[in-house]
Scaffold this motif. Structure first.
Motif, PDB file in Angstrom:
ATOM      1  N   GLU A 101     -88.044  -0.176 -81.369  1.00 34.47           N
ATOM      2  CA  GLU A 101     -87.974   1.028 -80.543  1.00 34.47           C
ATOM      3  C   GLU A 101     -86.538   1.249 -80.089  1.00 34.47           C
ATOM      4  N   PRO A 102     -85.995   2.452 -80.253  1.00 32.59           N
ATOM      5  CA  PRO A 102     -84.598   2.691 -79.870  1.00 32.59           C
ATOM      6  C   PRO A 102     -84.264   2.277 -78.437  1.00 32.59           C
ATOM      7  N   TYR A 103     -85.168   2.531 -77.500  1.00 34.49           N
ATOM      8  CA  TYR A 103     -84.849   2.203 -76.099  1.00 34.49           C
ATOM      9  C   TYR A 103     -84.619   0.695 -75.954  1.00 34.49           C
ATOM     10  N   THR A 104     -85.472  -0.103 -76.592  1.00 38.59           N
ATOM     11  CA  THR A 104     -85.335  -1.557 -76.509  1.00 38.59           C
ATOM     12  C   THR A 104     -84.084  -2.029 -77.243  1.00 38.59           C
TER      13      THR A 104
ATOM     14  N   LEU B  95     -91.538  -9.097 -69.950  1.00 39.58           N
ATOM     15  CA  LEU B  95     -91.538  -8.210 -71.111  1.00 39.58           C
ATOM     16  C   LEU B  95     -92.872  -7.478 -71.148  1.00 39.58           C
ATOM     17  N   THR B  96     -92.794  -6.180 -71.278  1.00 39.81           N
ATOM     18  CA  THR B  96     -94.000  -5.359 -71.215  1.00 39.81           C
ATOM     19  C   THR B  96     -94.789  -5.410 -72.523  1.00 39.81           C
ATOM     20  N   VAL B  97     -96.091  -5.512 -72.390  1.00 43.45           N
ATOM     21  CA  VAL B  97     -96.963  -5.457 -73.579  1.00 43.45           C
ATOM     22  C   VAL B  97     -97.252  -4.015 -73.983  1.00 43.45           C
ATOM     23  N   SER B  98     -96.934  -3.076 -73.103  1.00 44.26           N
ATOM     24  CA  SER B  98     -97.281  -1.686 -73.418  1.00 44.26           C
ATOM     25  C   SER B  98     -96.336  -1.082 -74.447  1.00 44.26           C
ATOM     26  N   TYR B  99     -95.124  -1.589 -74.523  1.00 47.37           N
ATOM     27  CA  TYR B  99     -94.123  -0.993 -75.406  1.00 47.37           C
ATOM     28  C   TYR B  99     -93.400  -2.047 -76.226  1.00 47.37           C
ATOM     29  N   SER B 100     -94.143  -3.034 -76.699  1.00 45.31           N
ATOM     30  CA  SER B 100     -93.512  -4.058 -77.533  1.00 45.31           C
ATOM     31  C   SER B 100     -94.487  -4.474 -78.619  1.00 45.31           C
ATOM     32  N   GLU B 101     -93.976  -5.158 -79.617  1.00 46.10           N
ATOM     33  CA  GLU B 101     -94.769  -5.606 -80.755  1.00 46.10           C
ATOM     34  C   GLU B 101     -94.962  -7.113 -80.665  1.00 46.10           C
ATOM     35  N   PRO B 102     -96.190  -7.605 -80.809  1.00 47.86           N
ATOM     36  CA  PRO B 102     -96.430  -9.045 -80.677  1.00 47.86           C
ATOM     37  C   PRO B 102     -95.538  -9.907 -81.590  1.00 47.86           C
ATOM     38  N   TYR B 103     -95.298  -9.461 -82.810  1.00 50.33           N
ATOM     39  CA  TYR B 103     -94.503 -10.290 -83.718  1.00 50.33           C
ATOM     40  C   TYR B 103     -93.087 -10.483 -83.155  1.00 50.33           C
ATOM     41  N   THR B 104     -92.515  -9.416 -82.630  1.00 47.31           N
ATOM     42  CA  THR B 104     -91.165  -9.498 -82.067  1.00 47.31           C
ATOM     43  C   THR B 104     -91.154 -10.329 -80.786  1.00 47.31           C
ATOM     44  N   VAL B 105     -92.127 -10.106 -79.930  1.00 47.15           N
ATOM     45  CA  VAL B 105     -92.190 -10.845 -78.663  1.00 47.15           C
ATOM     46  C   VAL B 105     -92.353 -12.346 -78.933  1.00 47.15           C
ATOM     47  N   ALA B 106     -93.232 -12.674 -79.860  1.00 42.94           N
ATOM     48  CA  ALA B 106     -93.456 -14.085 -80.188  1.00 42.94           C
ATOM     49  C   ALA B 106     -92.159 -14.734 -80.671  1.00 42.94           C
ATOM     50  N   ARG B 107     -91.412 -14.016 -81.490  1.00 46.59           N
ATOM     51  CA  ARG B 107     -90.145 -14.554 -81.990  1.00 46.59           C
ATOM     52  C   ARG B 107     -89.151 -14.756 -80.864  1.00 46.59           C
ATOM     53  N   GLN B 108     -89.052 -13.759 -79.981  1.00 48.56           N
ATOM     54  CA  GLN B 108     -88.036 -13.830 -78.926  1.00 48.56           C
ATOM     55  C   GLN B 108     -88.268 -15.038 -78.014  1.00 48.56           C
ATOM     56  N   PHE B 109     -89.508 -15.201 -77.563  1.00 42.83           N
ATOM     57  CA  PHE B 109     -89.760 -16.314 -76.637  1.00 42.83           C
ATOM     58  C   PHE B 109     -89.745 -17.665 -77.355  1.00 42.83           C
ATOM     59  N   THR B 126     -97.565  -4.962 -67.630  1.00 45.14           N
ATOM     60  CA  THR B 126     -98.131  -3.799 -68.308  1.00 45.14           C
ATOM     61  C   THR B 126     -97.368  -2.514 -67.991  1.00 45.14           C
ATOM     62  N   SER B 127     -96.244  -2.603 -67.259  1.00 44.05           N
ATOM     63  CA  SER B 127     -95.371  -1.442 -66.995  1.00 44.05           C
ATOM     64  C   SER B 127     -96.105  -0.307 -66.306  1.00 44.05           C
ATOM     65  N   TRP B 128     -96.127  -0.346 -64.998  1.00 44.10           N
ATOM     66  CA  TRP B 128     -96.984   0.580 -64.274  1.00 44.10           C
ATOM     67  C   TRP B 128     -96.340   1.895 -63.860  1.00 44.10           C
ATOM     68  N   LEU B 129     -95.197   2.243 -64.430  1.00 47.50           N
ATOM     69  CA  LEU B 129     -94.637   3.566 -64.130  1.00 47.50           C
ATOM     70  C   LEU B 129     -94.861   4.485 -65.324  1.00 47.50           C
ATOM     71  N   GLY B 137     -91.811   7.270 -76.769  1.00 49.58           N
ATOM     72  CA  GLY B 137     -92.469   8.235 -77.632  1.00 49.58           C
ATOM     73  C   GLY B 137     -93.968   8.280 -77.506  1.00 49.58           C
ATOM     74  N   LYS B 138     -94.490   7.864 -76.351  1.00 53.14           N
ATOM     75  CA  LYS B 138     -95.935   7.909 -76.153  1.00 53.14           C
ATOM     76  C   LYS B 138     -96.235   9.094 -75.244  1.00 53.14           C
ATOM     77  N   PRO B 139     -97.204   9.916 -75.618  1.00 56.76           N
ATOM     78  CA  PRO B 139     -97.467  11.100 -74.805  1.00 56.76           C
ATOM     79  C   PRO B 139     -98.013  10.765 -73.416  1.00 56.76           C
ATOM     80  N   VAL B 140     -98.863   9.789 -73.313  1.00 57.64           N
ATOM     81  CA  VAL B 140     -99.453   9.439 -72.014  1.00 57.64           C
ATOM     82  C   VAL B 140     -99.342   7.938 -71.803  1.00 57.64           C
ATOM     83  N   HIS B 141     -99.069   7.558 -70.568  1.00 54.85           N
ATOM     84  CA  HIS B 141     -99.118   6.149 -70.227  1.00 54.85           C
ATOM     85  C   HIS B 141    -100.592   5.749 -70.210  1.00 54.85           C
TER      86      HIS B 141
END
Lengths: 443, 443
Positions: A101-104, B95-109, B126-129, B137-141
């Motif tokens: 994602e560009p923001y990240t 790190l938010t699960v709402s805007y990340s990919e598990p494969y990338t998150v798993a690698r980073q940690f 879960t990023s509550w804002l 690029g998500k229309p609705v939270h």
């Protein structure tokens, strides 16, 4: 007055990039996740005044993948770890635009640029293995030309986010309580074909303004992307002739896009093997080639052919008709292999082993390797190189034997000119687009 | 034999977490992107034997955001930079699960866990804002309960990826050329409601097996998520009573899920202000409160009410009827604020300033603050705390004045027990699920 200077990068990959390098008696097979190994290499490369460290990447493995793919650090984490133990060397990380994602991405590289005080670079890749899609919940890996449309929009978005804060936006006025000047913090409001990002980015503009853009475009679309957007290009450099043709083509394309071609460094891969004597270099080369198993060489070759299973063809038969698989993934490399196999009438075994072996041209003493480097540099095939360490301590050997010769010949720095990657690569800090817009409005 | 020990985290946020902290004459307003500031704090916290450093996060700002939100490092990069300058302290990143990919998150940690040799923790949020959605690029939270379904599946996927390699999968047999045992490398083949990830992960299992899971669930769904999955919980700790109720509730839920509640540390936030004398502490508290502007306090309050614009209500009128906005974002905090405003009949100004000020209970000398900490700890409201530095050098003051008293009372370590975060938190390294499956099959 200043003579054109060679640029040198060093690629960090833990275990060697060859399929058998880790098997060498002196090799540390756990190097790829050994932070001390990386710290040592970073310090050796910085002591030799390399321009940058480079971390390649991939987002997909199978049990047949190469040792340096099977187990590797995520690039931004390892580069951040190295940033605080180095002071001048650039830190270039690979990150795919297809699954990020560009923001990240903008945050990660801006953070690295702040942490390193101006040494971050982003190698923009499109992830050419279709297995990657399966790790990111995508049913199909996007076709080649779509990937480059994604790449262009992703990069534009990231670069826009990096300019969210004008350089003087953080006013830090304790008396009034004004932390920022809100007029100098800019939302991006990007809505495109693939991405939609409001902004602004939540980090101040970084020391380089914009981290340096690396790319490795080789196909038609890839070359145009690189010529248009990249500030340094990592290229394969399969031979002087192909490198020279690539170099001329890229520089012409860059000029065609209205760019100054000297602001775009073309850097072939350099898997040199250096000995104190010619005999030692020859022996080391023999050791490196002797460590390669033919079954591994086949899998390495298959990466250029969308991981098509090559074990189904007779090893000592003629090179099989597999060009169509290459067109699906790494088109330029696969085409080169097919052409070479045809020209030299190679068997599959011969082609695989040749593809997996270091090039003989860069095997030799410090003087011999410096000669070869100088030929490519003076002959207009390269602005510099990205050096791969094959056998253990070849980085040390390169630093001890080759770098001093390059210095004597006036081709390579004795001291860093700057403490930023942009500075050392001879690139300016771009003006913030929002500041520029304000200036143009005022004029 | 071993007495229950207090756990202490330190939250890194550059400029202070209060809206006015950066205005203090001694404050470095550029601290949030100053690597030297972070390195110094990390070393002070490690010298005091804190369990971990903690980096909070958010993925969305506006020009009205708090100073420590406006300009901040991306968590994984800064933690990686600190990893190689510390040896025992844990490194926990949000790190938010709402805007990340598990494969990338798993690698980073996993990378951070390798780089730090076993000190990584992931604070799953879960990023509550709802503004966050617009940067991705998500229309609705996604609504609250969907976010926790996403979180559970995301976490399960990441944890599955961390077990891709069994501990002895890397055989490194130089003679035969076998780098891995392919039977001990496992694809995940996850196909769920939100994610589809084939695996395997491209990094060996990390020193902790699984990086430690932090969470901050406060709503009904959030508490169940935390009680089910977390190994440490970061909670607000608005009062002893609310903290105690939360503590009892979470521990009961954890037991209800079949977990040992002692393996789940509940850690309220601690914005202590410490002086060498009571007078000094009182003066410092006055300084901290005096730096808060009411317009900033209003914006801070609005974060719990989905950034609803509070400037439209009379500052000195009764607390407005805005509970519905809170239900859309940070439900538990907003409910607490509404309840307190009603109970004490607060004006909007009073409520905002109270919400933005440190709690008086933790203002005092080292002994006084240690007394308050001891009350919460012994009274079953906390297993430890996450300390926030408000005014400059309060971490140093806490280390010098409070920590020695806690030690004298046998509540806090004199030396690290382990070099891993799991070890220091008293958590075991979980067996690799694939190894366990193999063992069970064999039995």
């Amino acid at each position: 007055m200043s003579r054109r200077q060679l640029k040198l990068g060093f690629i960090l990959h833990g275990v060697g990039p060859g399929w058998g390098d880790w098997r060498h008696p002196d090799a540390n097979p756990g190097a790829s996740t050994d932070i001390d190994f990386y710290l040592r290499q970073a310090k050796v490369a910085e002591a030799a005044k390399f321009d940058f460290l480079f971390v390649a990447d991939s987002v997909h493995i199978t049990e047949k993948s190469s040792p340096h793919y099977l187990n590797r650090f995520e690039p931004l984490t390892i580069l951040s770890a190295l940033a605080t133990h180095t002071t001048h060397i650039g830190l270039v990380g690979t990150l795919t635009v297809s699954y990020s994602e560009p923001y990240t991405v903008a945050r990660q590289f801006a953070s690295l640029d702040h942490i390193s005080r101006g040494r971050a670079g982003w190698n923009v890749v499109t992830s050419w293995l279709s297995g990657s899609a399966e790790n990111y919940g995508k049913p199909v890996h996007p076709p080649h030309e779509v990937r480059y449309r994604i790449a262009a929009e992703h990069l534009r978005t990231v670069q826009g986010l990096w300019d969210s804060y004008e350089d003087d936006a953080l006013v830090h006025d304790k008396a009034s309580g004004r932390f920022i000047d809100p007029a100098k913090l800019h939302a991006l409001h990007h809505k495109g074909e693939f991405f939609s990002v409001r902004g602004p980015l939540n980090i101040a503009r970084s020391p380089q303004g914009q981290p340096v853009i690396f790319q490795a475009g080789a196909s038609e679309e890839g070359r145009n992307f690189a010529a248009r957007h990249a500030e340094a290009i990592f290229t394969e450099g399969a031979s002087f002739e192909s490198a020279k043709a690539y170099y001329d083509d890229i520089k012409a394309r860059a000029a065609g896009f209205g760019r100054d071609p000297s602001r775009l460094a073309v850097l072939p891969a350099l898997r040199a093997i250096v000995g104190r004597t010619e005999e030692e270099a020859g022996r080391l080369y023999g050791e490196a080639v002797g460590l390669i198993r033919v079954e591994d060489a086949l899998v390495a070759l298959a990466r250029a052919f969308n991981e098509h299973d090559l074990s189904q063809y007779p090893l000592d038969g003629p090179f099989p008709d597999i060009a169509a698989y290459g067109a699906q993934s790494n088109r330029s490399t696969s085409e080169r292999i097919v052409a070479a196999a045809r020209a030299d009438n190679l068997t599959l075994r011969q082609a695989a082993l040749r593809f997996a072996s270091p090039r003989r041209e860069f095997v030799g003493t410090g003087t011999q390797v410096a000669d070869a480097i100088g030929r490519w540099f003076a002959g207009g095939a390269a602005d510099g190189f990205i050096f791969f360490e094959t056998l253990p301590r070849q980085l040390d050997a390169f630093a001890a034997e080759v770098v001093p010769v390059l210095r004597e010949r006036g081709l390579f720095r004795r001291e860093y000119e700057h403490a930023t990657l942009r500075g050392n690569l001879g690139l300016d800090v771009p003006e913030n687009r929002n500041t520029a817009a304000r200036r143009q409005q005022a004029a």
